[in-house]
Structures are given as structure tokens and as C-alpha cells.
Design an enzyme around this catalytic site. Structure first.
Site, PDB file in Angstrom:
ATOM      1  N   GLU A 285      44.442  55.470  22.610  1.00 51.31           N
ATOM      2  CA  GLU A 285      44.437  54.684  23.856  1.00 51.31           C
ATOM      3  C   GLU A 285      45.682  54.976  24.684  1.00 51.31           C
ATOM      4  O   GLU A 285      45.625  55.133  25.905  1.00 51.31           O
ATOM      5  CB  GLU A 285      44.375  53.180  23.551  1.00 51.31           C
ATOM      6  CG  GLU A 285      43.147  52.742  22.789  1.00 51.31           C
ATOM      7  CD  GLU A 285      43.337  52.789  21.279  1.00 51.31           C
ATOM      8  OE1 GLU A 285      44.029  53.701  20.779  1.00 51.31           O
ATOM      9  OE2 GLU A 285      42.779  51.915  20.599  1.00 51.31           O
TER      10      GLU A 285
ATOM     11  N   GLU B 107      48.707  62.382  15.088  1.00 50.72           N
ATOM     12  CA  GLU B 107      49.590  61.918  14.021  1.00 50.72           C
ATOM     13  C   GLU B 107      50.727  62.912  13.796  1.00 50.72           C
ATOM     14  O   GLU B 107      50.759  64.001  14.390  1.00 50.72           O
ATOM     15  CB  GLU B 107      48.763  61.703  12.741  1.00 50.72           C
ATOM     16  CG  GLU B 107      47.712  60.628  12.949  1.00 50.72           C
ATOM     17  CD  GLU B 107      46.966  60.228  11.694  1.00 50.72           C
ATOM     18  OE1 GLU B 107      47.059  60.946  10.670  1.00 50.72           O
ATOM     19  OE2 GLU B 107      46.275  59.183  11.743  1.00 50.72           O
TER      20      GLU B 107
ATOM     21  N   CYS C  46      48.814  49.156  21.816  1.00 49.84           N
ATOM     22  CA  CYS C  46      47.923  49.697  22.855  1.00 49.84           C
ATOM     23  C   CYS C  46      47.416  48.592  23.783  1.00 49.84           C
ATOM     24  O   CYS C  46      47.266  48.807  24.984  1.00 49.84           O
ATOM     25  CB  CYS C  46      46.773  50.464  22.218  1.00 49.84           C
ATOM     26  SG  CYS C  46      47.349  52.012  21.464  1.00 49.84           S
TER      27      CYS C  46
HETATM   28  N1  THU Z   1      44.989  54.357  15.984  1.00 51.66           N
HETATM   29  C1  THU Z   1      44.617  54.571  17.268  1.00 51.66           C
HETATM   30  O1  THU Z   1      44.530  55.720  17.728  1.00 51.66           O
HETATM   31  N2  THU Z   1      44.346  53.494  18.049  1.00 51.66           N
HETATM   32  C2  THU Z   1      44.431  52.197  17.625  1.00 51.66           C
HETATM   33  O2  THU Z   1      44.326  51.288  18.426  1.00 51.66           O
HETATM   34  C3  THU Z   1      44.594  51.911  16.200  1.00 51.66           C
HETATM   35  C4  THU Z   1      45.136  53.035  15.395  1.00 51.66           C
HETATM   36  C5  THU Z   1      45.292  55.521  15.141  1.00 51.66           C
HETATM   37  C6  THU Z   1      46.736  55.642  14.738  1.00 51.66           C
HETATM   38  C7  THU Z   1      46.622  56.444  13.468  1.00 51.66           C
HETATM   39  O3  THU Z   1      46.556  57.807  13.820  1.00 51.66           O
HETATM   40  C8  THU Z   1      45.291  56.028  12.884  1.00 51.66           C
HETATM   41  O4  THU Z   1      44.559  55.437  13.943  1.00 51.66           O
HETATM   42  C9  THU Z   1      45.399  55.043  11.733  1.00 51.66           C
HETATM   43  O5  THU Z   1      46.209  53.972  12.068  1.00 51.66           O
END
Ligand code: THU
Length: 136
Positions: A60, A49, A92
Site C-alpha cells: 500500500e 521485503e 499503511c
Molecule cells: N504487508 C503489506 O504489504 N501490507 C500490509 O498492509 C500488511 C503487510 C506485507 C509486509 C510483509 O512483506 C508481509 O506483508 C508480511 O507482513
């Protein structure tokens, strides 16, 4: 190629492990992803993030981009581990579809319990891919 129980467990364990490295101070929703390459190699990624929220990259996509940078594009399966066995986001799904429309997607919770396992095509019906551009 059907997944063996042993491979599935190895993949989920890799996703659990990389989830520990997620940088998710804003959402507090760490995600781990483990991609199974056709040759049996596993490539992992976690969500990273950013204080400028839109700069965040999902687990992903980090796994896919790492694999592509290693010259690996033959994806057989991906395990995604979150607290609640959450579903992969639309961006993704699209990125996976580019390389592997038939990839098997496994969603598991933090304890490794599988909630869903099935082909990406079920999650992204009528997906847009390289062949659509070729037909244009
Ligand atoms: N996130 C992922 O890593 N993969 C996904 O397919 C859905 C969301 C992460 C993005 C963010 O850091 C957190 O989950 C909340 O959205």
C-alpha cells in the site's frame, strides 16, 4: 463517488497483477495494492521485503509513494489483494489517511473475491492527520 462494478474489477485485477511482482521471500505473503486516482488512473505497488526485515515496505505504501511522486494525491479507492484478503496494517492506514481519510478500502483474496469494502475512517477512527497539527 460510488465505485462502479467495472472500476472495482479493474482495480482488483491491477492489484492481482502487481502482487505477482511482490518480493516476499521471507514472509511468503505477497501483497498487491492498486490505488484509484480521482481522474481514473490506477497506480500500483507490491510489498518489497529485505533481509534486514525492518527495511521491508508494504504494498500500500509503495503504491501511495509512487502516486505522490507522479503528482497524484487525489485517492478515491484502494484494492489490496493477498492470499486471505488480509487487512492493511496500521502504518499503511496512517499513510493513506494523510492524503485520503475517506478513501474506500477494498480487501480481496487471490481469486479477487471481496471480503471487505468500506471507508478508511472505519478502519482508523479518530485518525491523526494534517489538521491536528494545524490546531496545535
Ligand atoms: N504487508 C503489506 O504489504 N501490507 C500490509 O498492509 C500488511 C503487510 C506485507 C509486509 C510483509 O512483506 C508481509 O506483508 C508480511 O507482513
Amino acid at each position: 463517488m460510488p465505485l462502479t462494478d467495472e472500476t472495482r474489477q479493474r482495480l482488483i485485477a491491477a492489484a492481482q497483477a502487481v502482487r505477482e511482482r511482490a518480493y516476499a521471500p521471507y514472509s511468503r505473503y505477497p501483497v498487491g495494492a492498486a490505488l484509484l486516482i480521482a481522474d481514473g488512473t490506477i497506480v500500483t505497488g507490491c510489498n518489497v521485503e529485505n533481509s534486514s526485515y525492518g527495511a521491508t515496505v508494504c504494498a500500500e505504501r509503495n503504491a501511495v509513494f509512487t502516486a505522490v511522486g507522479q503528482g497524484r494525491r487525489q485517492f478515491a479507492a484502494i484494492a489490496i489483494v493477498t492470499a486471505n484478503a488480509g487487512s492493511p496494517c496500521g502504518i499503511c492506514r496512517q499513510v493513506l489517511y494523510e492524503f485520503a481519510p475517506d478513501i474506500v478500502v477494498i480487501m480481496a483474496d487471490a481469486a479477487g473475491r471481496v471480503r471487505h469494502e468500506g471507508p478508511l475512517r472505519d478502519l482508523l477512527p479518530l485518525g491523526f492527520g494534517p489538521s491536528d497539527l494545524a490546531e496545535a
